[in-house]
Design a protein around this motif. Structure first.
Motif, PDB file in Angstrom:
ATOM      1  N   CYS A   1      -5.284  12.415  -8.376  1.00  0.00           N
ATOM      2  CA  CYS A   1      -5.995  13.583  -9.149  1.00  0.00           C
ATOM      3  C   CYS A   1      -6.812  14.721  -8.342  1.00  0.00           C
ATOM      4  CB  CYS A   1      -6.240  12.677  -9.889  1.00  0.00           C
ATOM      5  SG  CYS A   1      -7.436  14.625 -11.384  1.00  0.00           S
ATOM      6  N   SER A   2      -6.378  15.129  -7.216  1.00  0.00           N
ATOM      7  CA  SER A   2      -6.724  15.796  -6.256  1.00  0.00           C
ATOM      8  C   SER A   2      -7.456  17.607  -6.955  1.00  0.00           C
ATOM      9  CB  SER A   2      -5.838  16.803  -5.687  1.00  0.00           C
ATOM     10  OG  SER A   2      -5.587  15.190  -4.059  1.00  0.00           O
ATOM     11  N   GLY A   3      -8.090  17.849  -6.517  1.00  0.00           N
ATOM     12  CA  GLY A   3      -8.852  19.684  -7.402  1.00  0.00           C
ATOM     13  C   GLY A   3      -8.184  20.429  -5.910  1.00  0.00           C
TER      14      GLY A   3
ATOM     15  N   MET B   1       2.779  15.544  -3.507  1.00  0.00           N
ATOM     16  CA  MET B   1       2.307  15.479  -4.883  1.00  0.00           C
ATOM     17  C   MET B   1       2.164  13.868  -4.676  1.00  0.00           C
ATOM     18  SD  MET B   1       2.876  18.311  -6.588  1.00  0.00           S
ATOM     19  CE  MET B   1       3.316  18.415  -7.702  1.00  0.00           C
ATOM     20  N   GLY B   2       2.259  13.203  -4.742  1.00  0.00           N
ATOM     21  CA  GLY B   2       1.963  11.691  -5.706  1.00  0.00           C
ATOM     22  C   GLY B   2       1.186  11.317  -4.894  1.00  0.00           C
ATOM     23  N   GLY B   3       0.674  11.817  -4.188  1.00  0.00           N
ATOM     24  CA  GLY B   3      -0.020  11.400  -3.250  1.00  0.00           C
ATOM     25  C   GLY B   3      -1.619  12.067  -4.258  1.00  0.00           C
TER      26      GLY B   3
ATOM     27  N   TYR C   1       0.924  -1.084   0.429  1.00  0.00           N
ATOM     28  CA  TYR C   1       0.098   0.119  -0.307  1.00  0.00           C
ATOM     29  C   TYR C   1       1.139   1.195  -0.062  1.00  0.00           C
ATOM     30  CZ  TYR C   1      -2.675  -3.279   1.506  1.00  0.00           C
ATOM     31  OH  TYR C   1      -3.680  -5.058   2.027  1.00  0.00           O
ATOM     32  N   THR C   2       1.029   1.765  -0.588  1.00  0.00           N
ATOM     33  CA  THR C   2       1.451   3.604  -0.896  1.00  0.00           C
ATOM     34  C   THR C   2       1.366   4.224  -0.356  1.00  0.00           C
ATOM     35  OG1 THR C   2       2.378   2.835  -3.930  1.00  0.00           O
ATOM     36  CG2 THR C   2       2.625   4.651  -2.963  1.00  0.00           C
ATOM     37  N   ARG C   3       1.654   5.509   0.804  1.00  0.00           N
ATOM     38  CA  ARG C   3       1.309   6.487   0.901  1.00  0.00           C
ATOM     39  C   ARG C   3       1.906   7.728   1.531  1.00  0.00           C
ATOM     40  NH1 ARG C   3      -2.482   6.228   6.048  1.00  0.00           N
ATOM     41  NH2 ARG C   3      -1.555   7.766   7.486  1.00  0.00           N
TER      42      ARG C   3
HETATM   43  C1  LIG Z   1      -9.142  18.617   5.492  1.00  0.00           C
HETATM   44  C2  LIG Z   1      -9.145  18.205   3.888  1.00  0.00           C
HETATM   45  C3  LIG Z   1      -9.263  18.554   3.285  1.00  0.00           C
HETATM   46  C4  LIG Z   1      -8.603  18.463   1.789  1.00  0.00           C
HETATM   47  N1  LIG Z   1      -9.274  18.963   0.667  1.00  0.00           N
HETATM   48  C5  LIG Z   1      -9.070  18.742  -0.442  1.00  0.00           C
HETATM   49  C6  LIG Z   1      -9.534  19.446  -1.949  1.00  0.00           C
HETATM   50  O1  LIG Z   1      -9.807  20.870  -1.881  1.00  0.00           O
HETATM   51  N2  LIG Z   1      -9.442  18.629  -2.423  1.00  0.00           N
HETATM   52  C7  LIG Z   1      -9.023  17.400  -3.290  1.00  0.00           C
HETATM   53  O2  LIG Z   1      -9.111  17.340  -3.784  1.00  0.00           O
HETATM   54  N3  LIG Z   1      -8.381  16.754  -1.959  1.00  0.00           N
HETATM   55  C8  LIG Z   1      -9.038  17.079  -0.539  1.00  0.00           C
HETATM   56  N4  LIG Z   1      -8.941  16.327   0.731  1.00  0.00           N
HETATM   57  C9  LIG Z   1      -8.156  15.135   0.109  1.00  0.00           C
HETATM   58  C10 LIG Z   1      -6.997  15.129   0.356  1.00  0.00           C
HETATM   59  O3  LIG Z   1      -5.906  16.293   1.046  1.00  0.00           O
HETATM   60  C11 LIG Z   1      -5.337  14.658  -1.472  1.00  0.00           C
HETATM   61  O4  LIG Z   1      -6.940  13.937  -1.867  1.00  0.00           O
HETATM   62  C12 LIG Z   1      -4.943  14.886  -0.875  1.00  0.00           C
HETATM   63  O5  LIG Z   1      -4.151  14.970  -2.441  1.00  0.00           O
HETATM   64  C13 LIG Z   1      -3.835  13.006  -0.718  1.00  0.00           C
HETATM   65  O6  LIG Z   1      -2.884  12.998  -0.881  1.00  0.00           O
HETATM   66  P1  LIG Z   1      -2.056  12.215   0.296  1.00  0.00           P
HETATM   67  O7  LIG Z   1      -0.454  12.673   0.097  1.00  0.00           O
HETATM   68  O8  LIG Z   1      -2.235  12.560   1.590  1.00  0.00           O
HETATM   69  O9  LIG Z   1      -2.031  11.224  -0.220  1.00  0.00           O
HETATM   70  P2  LIG Z   1      -2.608   9.506   0.637  1.00  0.00           P
HETATM   71  O10 LIG Z   1      -3.936   9.805   1.528  1.00  0.00           O
HETATM   72  O11 LIG Z   1      -1.400   9.408   1.245  1.00  0.00           O
HETATM   73  O12 LIG Z   1      -3.229   8.582  -0.946  1.00  0.00           O
HETATM   74  C14 LIG Z   1      -3.957   9.360  -1.354  1.00  0.00           C
HETATM   75  C15 LIG Z   1      -3.937   7.399  -2.249  1.00  0.00           C
HETATM   76  O13 LIG Z   1      -2.772   7.840  -3.311  1.00  0.00           O
HETATM   77  C16 LIG Z   1      -2.333   6.483  -3.217  1.00  0.00           C
HETATM   78  N5  LIG Z   1      -0.900   6.783  -3.680  1.00  0.00           N
HETATM   79  C17 LIG Z   1      -0.248   8.133  -2.161  1.00  0.00           C
HETATM   80  N6  LIG Z   1       1.181   8.256  -2.854  1.00  0.00           N
HETATM   81  C18 LIG Z   1       1.524   7.482  -3.844  1.00  0.00           C
HETATM   82  C19 LIG Z   1       2.289   7.603  -5.005  1.00  0.00           C
HETATM   83  N7  LIG Z   1       3.823   7.905  -4.855  1.00  0.00           N
HETATM   84  N8  LIG Z   1       2.687   6.045  -5.929  1.00  0.00           N
HETATM   85  C20 LIG Z   1       1.220   6.325  -6.584  1.00  0.00           C
HETATM   86  N9  LIG Z   1       0.608   6.077  -5.094  1.00  0.00           N
HETATM   87  C21 LIG Z   1      -0.164   6.958  -4.486  1.00  0.00           C
HETATM   88  C22 LIG Z   1      -2.772   5.811  -1.463  1.00  0.00           C
HETATM   89  O14 LIG Z   1      -2.393   4.250  -2.448  1.00  0.00           O
HETATM   90  C23 LIG Z   1      -4.288   6.391  -2.043  1.00  0.00           C
HETATM   91  O15 LIG Z   1      -4.548   5.551  -3.125  1.00  0.00           O
HETATM   92  C24 LIG Z   1      -8.466  16.798   2.127  1.00  0.00           C
HETATM   93  C25 LIG Z   1      -8.549  15.879   2.541  1.00  0.00           C
HETATM   94  C26 LIG Z   1      -8.640  16.548   4.075  1.00  0.00           C
HETATM   95  C27 LIG Z   1      -8.946  15.556   4.990  1.00  0.00           C
END
Ligand SMILES: Cc1cc2nc3c(=O)[nH]c(=O)nc-3n(C[C@H](O)[C@H](O)[C@H](O)COP(=O)(O)OP(=O)(O)OC[C@H]3O[C@@H](n4cnc5c(N)ncnc54)[C@H](O)[C@@H]3O)c2cc1C
Length: 461
Positions: free
Chosen positions: A148-150, A141-143, A68-70
């Motif tokens: 595909c965050s907005g 950036m990877g997450g 599980y990548t995190r």
């Molecule tokens: C308070 C709050 C506000 C938020 N606001 C927004 C918002 O405005 N817009 C939005 O789009 N999201 C939002 N989010 C959701 C979240 O923050 C985004 O999706 C964020 O980009 C995830 O990044 P992360 O590094 O935490 O990824 P993680 O949560 O660690 O991982 C997300 C997913 O990506 C995979 N992953 C992680 N890293 C990699 C890698 N290097 N290669 C392959 N797979 C990988 C994981 O397996 C998992 O499936 C919000 C969350 C919270 C708690």
């Protein structure tokens, strides 16, 4: 886990990068999705480069151990929960900004780089990386590529997929492959980088990203408009865009959210308003002044009862404080918060908000709604208590109805938070069996043993 396998991991990574203490494992058992069961992994590894990632994947593949990548674990769909135990691969050590190329307007970063670090590194060059999830200061950036965050700027600037030019990935076999490149035009072969955008760690591990940057806008102007009638607010959203003005940001907050934020922050929000819209235009100074004046005109024509234009940066910050406080304010009111992101065509926003209200009333639960109105991306935020079994049963029914309504209105299950575990069970209702079969064929081709983030996106494979 087999001690011999752990020894092999330690040989690749060193003992400091292989965590097995129960208190460490517990920290990786959950993510920001607060209503899902948590499961500790067998082991957490913290690699420093792509070669180490590839070596871990090869070991996992040989023993068919789930991986599980995190990133930062801020996703809201249970995407990083190690459902079937195995290995959590934390990318947080891989946080280097490898290049800011101001001539080609690109940046190359390791996947564990926090988005804000890239913003800070690009700013001295007068450049901006626009995708800005609420978690910009923590998410990687990877997450954000894998989800595909907005974010707030989606309406004018698009979302993460619009900024990915290339990436380095590690495949389920442990091969390191470089995809895409710096050229603006590139149609050689399949568009492979985009296959991995939004793939939620199920197709490969992103180790590096090559992204597009844009010039920082010269000026911006923010305003807040008050509406006593939800339909009028929705009409204003439609009318602004119909006048061919594309604001950088166009956000909505409903009455429950307004009241909760005001109770929390005391910033003078109109607690009897049905909705407020927060609008920001940006660009070249002269154009911004003209656009802001036209937006103000449209808001007044559409029935805004008050319009507050930020006179300076401090007042702009004050206006945005309302929106930034929406989630923290809602979260305070009950022990458990479930943040959904059902998304509908922009024109369907009033219908969707009304349906959410009716669903909340029917199931006697509390839902505050705010979101990216310009994108049709609403965040119905359910305020509940996971310890209350009867209320959670009603919450589940309400979530089913919210998704069904979004799909009926021509929308989608998720605008930006991804599918993960939380929405896997609803996927067939959006894609049908043939759509799911196509996605499963892709998954099986790239990860035949289903070791990469098993249980996510698909209920069964
Ligand atoms: C308070 C709050 C506000 C938020 N606001 C927004 C918002 O405005 N817009 C939005 O789009 N999201 C939002 N989010 C959701 C979240 O923050 C985004 O999706 C964020 O980009 C995830 O990044 P992360 O590094 O935490 O990824 P993680 O949560 O660690 O991982 C997300 C997913 O990506 C995979 N992953 C992680 N890293 C990699 C890698 N290097 N290669 C392959 N797979 C990988 C994981 O397996 C998992 O499936 C919000 C969350 C919270 C708690």
């Amino acid at each position: 886990m087999d001690p011999h396998f752990l020894d092999e991991l330690i040989a690749v990574l060193g003992a400091d990068n292989v965590l097995t203490l129960p208190e460490d494992l517990l920290c990786y058992a959950y993510d920001a999705a607060s209503d899902l069961p948590s499961t500790p992994p067998d082991v957490v590894v913290t690699p420093w480069d792509s070669t180490q990632v590839a070596a871990v994947v090869k070991l996992a593949a040989a023993s068919k151990i789930p991986l599980y990548t995190r990133g930062a674990g801020t996703n809201l769909s249970g995407g990083t929960i190690p459902l079937r135990q195995g290995i959590v691969l934390s990318m947080l050590n891989m946080d280097k900004i490898l290049e800011i190329d101001a001539e080609n307007l690109t940046a190359r970063v390791q996947a564990g780089t926090v988005i804000q670090s890239l913003l800070d590194a690009a700013e001295p060059y007068g450049l901006l990386y626009p995708p800005d999830p609420g978690t910009v200061k923590t998410a990687t950036m990877g997450g954000s590529a894998a989800e595909c965050s907005g974010g707030l700027r989606g309406l004018k600037y698009g979302v993460t997929k619009d900024y990915i030019l290339g990436m380095e990935i590690v495949t389920a076999d442990g091969d390191i492959i470089s995809l895409g490149g710096k050229t603006v035009k590139n149609v050689s072969g399949y568009n492979l980088p985009q296959l991995f955008v939004g793939s939620e760690g199920t197709l490969g591990i992103i180790t590096e990203l090559l992204v597009k940057l844009v010039p920082i806008p010269e000026a911006s102007q923010a305003m807040l408009a008050v509406f006593m009638d939800l339909d009028k607010a929705a009409d204003a959203i439609r009318a602004i865009i119909a006048r061919k003005i594309i604001p950088a940001t166009l956000e909505i907050m409903d009455n429950i959210t307004i009241r909760t934020v005001e109770d929390f922050k005391k910033i003078g929000l109109p607690v009897d308003a049905e909705a407020i819209l927060l609008v920001e235009v940006d660009g070249i100074r002269g154009a911004v002044d003209q656009e802001a004046a036209r937006v103000k005109e449209v808001l007044a024509e559409c029935g805004a009862t008050a319009i507050r234009v930020a006179a300076d940066a401090a007042e702009r910050d004050q206006l945005w404080e309302a929106r930034r406080s929406a989630l923290p304010a809602l979260v305070r009111s009950r022990p458990t918060t479930i943040l959904e992101d059902a998304t509908v065509p922009r024109s369907k926003i009033p219908e969707m908000i009304r349906a959410i209200r009716a669903i909340a009333a029917k199931h006697q639960i509390q839902i505050g709604t705010f979101g990216h109105a310009g994108d049709g991306n609403l965040h119905p935020t359910i305020l509940t208590d996971i310890q209350d079994a009867d209320e959670m049963r009603r919450v589940r029914l309400a979530i089913d109805e919210i998704f069904a309504t979004a799909l009926e209105l021509g929308g989608t299950l998720s605008g930006e938070h991804g599918i993960g575990l939380a929405k896997a069970g609803y996927m067939e209702s959006q894609f049908g069996k043939p759509g799911m079969d196509l996605m499963k064929k892709i998954k099986r081709a790239l990860d035949p043993d289903n070791i990469l983030n098993p249980g996510k996106i698909f209920v069964d494979l």
